[in-house]
Scaffold this motif. Sequence first.
Motif, PDB file in Angstrom:
ATOM      1  N   LEU A  80       2.093  21.942 -30.105  1.00 25.29           N
ATOM      2  CA  LEU A  80       3.367  21.392 -30.540  1.00 25.29           C
ATOM      3  C   LEU A  80       3.455  21.526 -32.068  1.00 25.29           C
ATOM      4  CD1 LEU A  80       3.598  18.138 -28.363  1.00 25.29           C
ATOM      5  CD2 LEU A  80       4.149  20.507 -27.756  1.00 25.29           C
ATOM      6  N   TYR A  81       4.494  22.187 -32.556  1.00 25.86           N
ATOM      7  CA  TYR A  81       4.685  22.416 -33.992  1.00 25.86           C
ATOM      8  C   TYR A  81       3.407  22.986 -34.636  1.00 25.86           C
ATOM      9  CZ  TYR A  81       8.486  19.266 -32.795  1.00 25.86           C
ATOM     10  OH  TYR A  81       9.563  18.683 -32.178  1.00 25.86           O
ATOM     11  N   PRO A  82       3.020  24.202 -34.263  1.00 25.28           N
ATOM     12  CA  PRO A  82       1.736  24.741 -34.725  1.00 25.28           C
ATOM     13  C   PRO A  82       1.630  24.870 -36.238  1.00 25.28           C
ATOM     14  CG  PRO A  82       3.068  26.436 -33.662  1.00 25.28           C
ATOM     15  CD  PRO A  82       3.730  25.132 -33.383  1.00 25.28           C
ATOM     16  N   TRP A  83       2.771  24.987 -36.943  1.00 25.71           N
ATOM     17  CA  TRP A  83       2.722  25.091 -38.402  1.00 25.71           C
ATOM     18  C   TRP A  83       2.286  23.791 -39.058  1.00 25.71           C
ATOM     19  CZ3 TRP A  83       6.795  26.170 -35.220  1.00 25.71           C
ATOM     20  CH2 TRP A  83       7.762  25.169 -35.074  1.00 25.71           C
ATOM     21  N   ARG A  84       2.253  22.704 -38.289  1.00 25.21           N
ATOM     22  CA  ARG A  84       1.761  21.424 -38.812  1.00 25.21           C
ATOM     23  C   ARG A  84       0.279  21.221 -38.491  1.00 25.21           C
ATOM     24  NH1 ARG A  84       6.811  17.826 -36.374  1.00 25.21           N
ATOM     25  NH2 ARG A  84       8.490  19.096 -37.297  1.00 25.21           N
ATOM     26  N   GLN A  85      -0.321  22.206 -37.815  1.00 27.13           N
ATOM     27  CA  GLN A  85      -1.714  22.091 -37.385  1.00 27.13           C
ATOM     28  C   GLN A  85      -2.625  22.893 -38.315  1.00 27.13           C
ATOM     29  OE1 GLN A  85      -2.108  20.151 -34.699  1.00 27.13           O
ATOM     30  NE2 GLN A  85       0.019  20.063 -34.074  1.00 27.13           N
ATOM     31  N   SER A  86      -3.913  22.653 -38.161  1.00 22.99           N
ATOM     32  CA  SER A  86      -4.914  23.391 -38.934  1.00 22.99           C
ATOM     33  C   SER A  86      -4.900  24.879 -38.577  1.00 22.99           C
ATOM     34  CB  SER A  86      -6.306  22.816 -38.638  1.00 22.99           C
ATOM     35  OG  SER A  86      -7.316  23.712 -39.034  1.00 22.99           O
ATOM     36  N   ASP A  87      -5.225  25.711 -39.552  1.00 30.04           N
ATOM     37  CA  ASP A  87      -5.325  27.152 -39.301  1.00 30.04           C
ATOM     38  C   ASP A  87      -6.418  27.460 -38.270  1.00 30.04           C
ATOM     39  OD1 ASP A  87      -4.545  29.969 -40.097  1.00 30.04           O
ATOM     40  OD2 ASP A  87      -6.696  30.021 -40.563  1.00 30.04           O
ATOM     41  N   ALA A  88      -7.435  26.606 -38.188  1.00 29.61           N
ATOM     42  CA  ALA A  88      -8.503  26.820 -37.193  1.00 29.61           C
ATOM     43  C   ALA A  88      -7.949  26.779 -35.774  1.00 29.61           C
ATOM     44  CB  ALA A  88      -9.594  25.760 -37.362  1.00 29.61           C
ATOM     45  N   ILE A  89      -6.937  25.947 -35.545  1.00 30.80           N
ATOM     46  CA  ILE A  89      -6.284  25.906 -34.234  1.00 30.80           C
ATOM     47  C   ILE A  89      -5.477  27.179 -34.008  1.00 30.80           C
ATOM     48  CG2 ILE A  89      -4.522  24.683 -32.878  1.00 30.80           C
ATOM     49  CD1 ILE A  89      -5.508  22.090 -34.213  1.00 30.80           C
ATOM     50  N   THR A  90      -4.740  27.588 -35.024  1.00 33.00           N
ATOM     51  CA  THR A  90      -3.936  28.819 -34.935  1.00 33.00           C
ATOM     52  C   THR A  90      -4.788  30.021 -34.558  1.00 33.00           C
ATOM     53  OG1 THR A  90      -2.233  28.054 -36.474  1.00 33.00           O
ATOM     54  CG2 THR A  90      -2.528  30.439 -36.283  1.00 33.00           C
ATOM     55  N   ARG A  91      -5.967  30.159 -35.158  1.00 31.20           N
ATOM     56  CA  ARG A  91      -6.813  31.339 -34.886  1.00 31.20           C
ATOM     57  C   ARG A  91      -7.178  31.420 -33.408  1.00 31.20           C
ATOM     58  NH1 ARG A  91      -4.682  34.059 -37.585  1.00 31.20           N
ATOM     59  NH2 ARG A  91      -3.638  32.461 -38.792  1.00 31.20           N
ATOM     60  N   LEU A  92      -7.571  30.294 -32.828  1.00 30.06           N
ATOM     61  CA  LEU A  92      -7.945  30.292 -31.407  1.00 30.06           C
ATOM     62  C   LEU A  92      -6.734  30.519 -30.512  1.00 30.06           C
ATOM     63  CD1 LEU A  92     -10.480  27.315 -31.262  1.00 30.06           C
ATOM     64  CD2 LEU A  92     -11.020  29.727 -30.904  1.00 30.06           C
ATOM     65  N   VAL A  93      -5.602  29.942 -30.888  1.00 34.53           N
ATOM     66  CA  VAL A  93      -4.396  30.087 -30.066  1.00 34.53           C
ATOM     67  C   VAL A  93      -3.926  31.536 -30.057  1.00 34.53           C
ATOM     68  CG1 VAL A  93      -1.946  29.508 -29.939  1.00 34.53           C
ATOM     69  CG2 VAL A  93      -3.631  27.695 -30.286  1.00 34.53           C
ATOM     70  N   LEU A  94      -3.849  32.166 -31.222  1.00 39.91           N
ATOM     71  CA  LEU A  94      -3.341  33.540 -31.284  1.00 39.91           C
ATOM     72  C   LEU A  94      -4.237  34.501 -30.507  1.00 39.91           C
ATOM     73  CD1 LEU A  94      -2.134  33.811 -34.986  1.00 39.91           C
ATOM     74  CD2 LEU A  94      -0.770  33.395 -32.936  1.00 39.91           C
ATOM     75  N   GLN A  95      -5.553  34.311 -30.604  1.00 39.66           N
ATOM     76  CA  GLN A  95      -6.463  35.158 -29.842  1.00 39.66           C
ATOM     77  C   GLN A  95      -6.294  34.917 -28.341  1.00 39.66           C
ATOM     78  OE1 GLN A  95      -8.139  37.672 -30.625  1.00 39.66           O
ATOM     79  NE2 GLN A  95      -9.698  37.950 -29.038  1.00 39.66           N
ATOM     80  N   SER A  96      -6.083  33.657 -27.956  1.00 38.40           N
ATOM     81  CA  SER A  96      -5.872  33.347 -26.537  1.00 38.40           C
ATOM     82  C   SER A  96      -4.572  33.954 -26.017  1.00 38.40           C
ATOM     83  CB  SER A  96      -5.857  31.826 -26.322  1.00 38.40           C
ATOM     84  OG  SER A  96      -7.132  31.269 -26.563  1.00 38.40           O
ATOM     85  N   VAL A  98       9.327  28.951 -39.861  1.00 36.47           N
ATOM     86  CA  VAL A  98       9.661  30.385 -39.956  1.00 36.47           C
ATOM     87  C   VAL A  98       8.531  31.148 -40.637  1.00 36.47           C
ATOM     88  CG1 VAL A  98      11.199  31.997 -41.138  1.00 36.47           C
ATOM     89  CG2 VAL A  98      12.154  30.097 -39.807  1.00 36.47           C
ATOM     90  N   ASN A  99       7.976  30.582 -41.692  1.00 30.63           N
ATOM     91  CA  ASN A  99       6.869  31.247 -42.388  1.00 30.63           C
ATOM     92  C   ASN A  99       5.666  31.421 -41.474  1.00 30.63           C
ATOM     93  OD1 ASN A  99       8.371  31.394 -44.720  1.00 30.63           O
ATOM     94  ND2 ASN A  99       7.430  29.598 -45.690  1.00 30.63           N
ATOM     95  N   TRP A 100       5.385  30.392 -40.660  1.00 33.29           N
ATOM     96  CA  TRP A 100       4.254  30.471 -39.727  1.00 33.29           C
ATOM     97  C   TRP A 100       4.509  31.556 -38.683  1.00 33.29           C
ATOM     98  CZ3 TRP A 100       3.346  30.015 -34.508  1.00 33.29           C
ATOM     99  CH2 TRP A 100       2.017  29.850 -34.110  1.00 33.29           C
ATOM    100  N   CYS A 101       5.705  31.576 -38.133  1.00 32.88           N
ATOM    101  CA  CYS A 101       6.046  32.595 -37.129  1.00 32.88           C
ATOM    102  C   CYS A 101       5.952  34.001 -37.728  1.00 32.88           C
ATOM    103  CB  CYS A 101       7.440  32.348 -36.575  1.00 32.88           C
ATOM    104  SG  CYS A 101       7.581  30.890 -35.502  1.00 32.88           S
ATOM    105  N   ASP A 102       6.482  34.174 -38.926  1.00 27.44           N
ATOM    106  CA  ASP A 102       6.418  35.485 -39.586  1.00 27.44           C
ATOM    107  C   ASP A 102       4.977  35.912 -39.832  1.00 27.44           C
ATOM    108  OD1 ASP A 102       9.151  35.941 -39.693  1.00 27.44           O
ATOM    109  OD2 ASP A 102       9.389  35.027 -41.680  1.00 27.44           O
ATOM    110  N   ALA A 103       4.161  34.990 -40.325  1.00 22.04           N
ATOM    111  CA  ALA A 103       2.764  35.308 -40.664  1.00 22.04           C
ATOM    112  C   ALA A 103       1.943  35.654 -39.431  1.00 22.04           C
ATOM    113  CB  ALA A 103       2.126  34.130 -41.401  1.00 22.04           C
ATOM    114  N   ASN A 104       2.338  35.116 -38.274  1.00 20.20           N
ATOM    115  CA  ASN A 104       1.520  35.279 -37.059  1.00 20.20           C
ATOM    116  C   ASN A 104       2.201  36.107 -35.972  1.00 20.20           C
ATOM    117  OD1 ASN A 104      -0.844  33.563 -37.782  1.00 20.20           O
ATOM    118  ND2 ASN A 104       0.760  32.021 -38.013  1.00 20.20           N
ATOM    119  N   ASP A 105       3.273  36.828 -36.367  1.00 21.04           N
ATOM    120  CA  ASP A 105       3.970  37.735 -35.440  1.00 21.04           C
ATOM    121  C   ASP A 105       4.461  37.032 -34.181  1.00 21.04           C
ATOM    122  OD1 ASP A 105       3.690  40.019 -37.093  1.00 21.04           O
ATOM    123  OD2 ASP A 105       1.647  40.312 -36.365  1.00 21.04           O
ATOM    124  N   ILE A 106       4.980  35.824 -34.338  1.00 19.24           N
ATOM    125  CA  ILE A 106       5.577  35.085 -33.232  1.00 19.24           C
ATOM    126  C   ILE A 106       7.092  35.277 -33.290  1.00 19.24           C
ATOM    127  CG2 ILE A 106       5.949  32.817 -32.207  1.00 19.24           C
ATOM    128  CD1 ILE A 106       3.057  33.728 -31.942  1.00 19.24           C
TER     129      ILE A 106
END
Length: 366
Positions: free
Chosen positions: A53-69, A107-115
């Motif tokens: 939920l609202y991944p841009w408010r979460q730690s980058d460590a969470i983002t790394r695992l989510v994007l790979q998944s 928007v910045n998070w989505c752009d940075a992570n190709d979402i």
Amino acid sequence: MTKIPDITIIGGGIIGLLTAREFIKTGATVTIIEKNELGQESSWAGGGILLPLYPWRQSDAITRLVLQSLKLYPALASQLTDETLIDPEWNPCGLLIVKNPDVTAAVNWCDANDISYRPAGADFFNMLNTVPDQPLWLPEIAQARNPRLVKSLKQDLLNKGVTLVEHCELMSINLTKNRITSLYTSSGQFAVNQLIVTAGAWTGQLFRQFFPAAIDDAPKIAPVKGQMLLFDAQPETLSYMVLDNDQYLIPRRDGKILAGSTVEQDDFNKTTTTQARDQLNAFALNLLPSLKNAPLIKHWAGLRPGTEHGIPYIDKHREIRNLYINAGHFRNGLAMGPASAQLMVDLVLDRPTAIAPEPYKLTSEH
């Protein structure tokens, strides 16, 4: 004599099942020990949105695992469906996020992570009763139907020769020269080569109970209760997931709609409450008025494995040479699961990792 498995896993939730599956792909032999039934705790109880939920408010460590998944899920779902004939209902139905006061960060998070994303127009709100605030539509975000994913994974592991031991409670651990040699359980003794703890919300308690001498290395994982409702709606009542503030609706392919969820500190108490039911029911019927024609058919609670910042522990113990941990995924066990399993296997087999392992160490901030 029974051959000792290469890998013994304590805890048969989504993380344990996915971890076992990754090990099987390397040719390892695996046994999973579960105190209740496989996948019936947090893994069964969640909603299955494959994005925090609202991944841009979460730690980058969470983002790394989510994007790979996210990269791994389409093939995982396809293989499970083909090989077990049980469809986990991986469904890229899209996610509407109604309120985004921090839309620039989003928007910045989505752009940075190709979402993929775009502003959500008025047509998204024809059936919804809410006040949008810079709403965003993420068309490629998927869900998985937790109970079916668990069921297909269990069948897949049985097909592949994994030993699954259910209703088996851990009683004591034999530790010799900083190495675990065997487990004593309600189902007898199990000799151990490598031991991985994937016990979800119970992991911290398990470490404190069985490894008191290494209490400084015990993972800080505590249960966080979440309650959810299920409505028996007609198919096409809602075709995409909706996140409004901190609550959401998730439509399944057969029309059923989940409404969630609460976040409660209540120790290991899984009792449902009238207060939570009324709160979630009011949210759901207000947001989607057509649900007033759909019977409320289920209300349940689950215990998430909470850490302070939602970052899981995926690491080898510093002192006990054959002990590993893969736990503490809080609300995002499904969203982080495939990559967490991959990282765990890479660490055990000393292979190069797809993502940097440092944020998930027992000594890191979680």
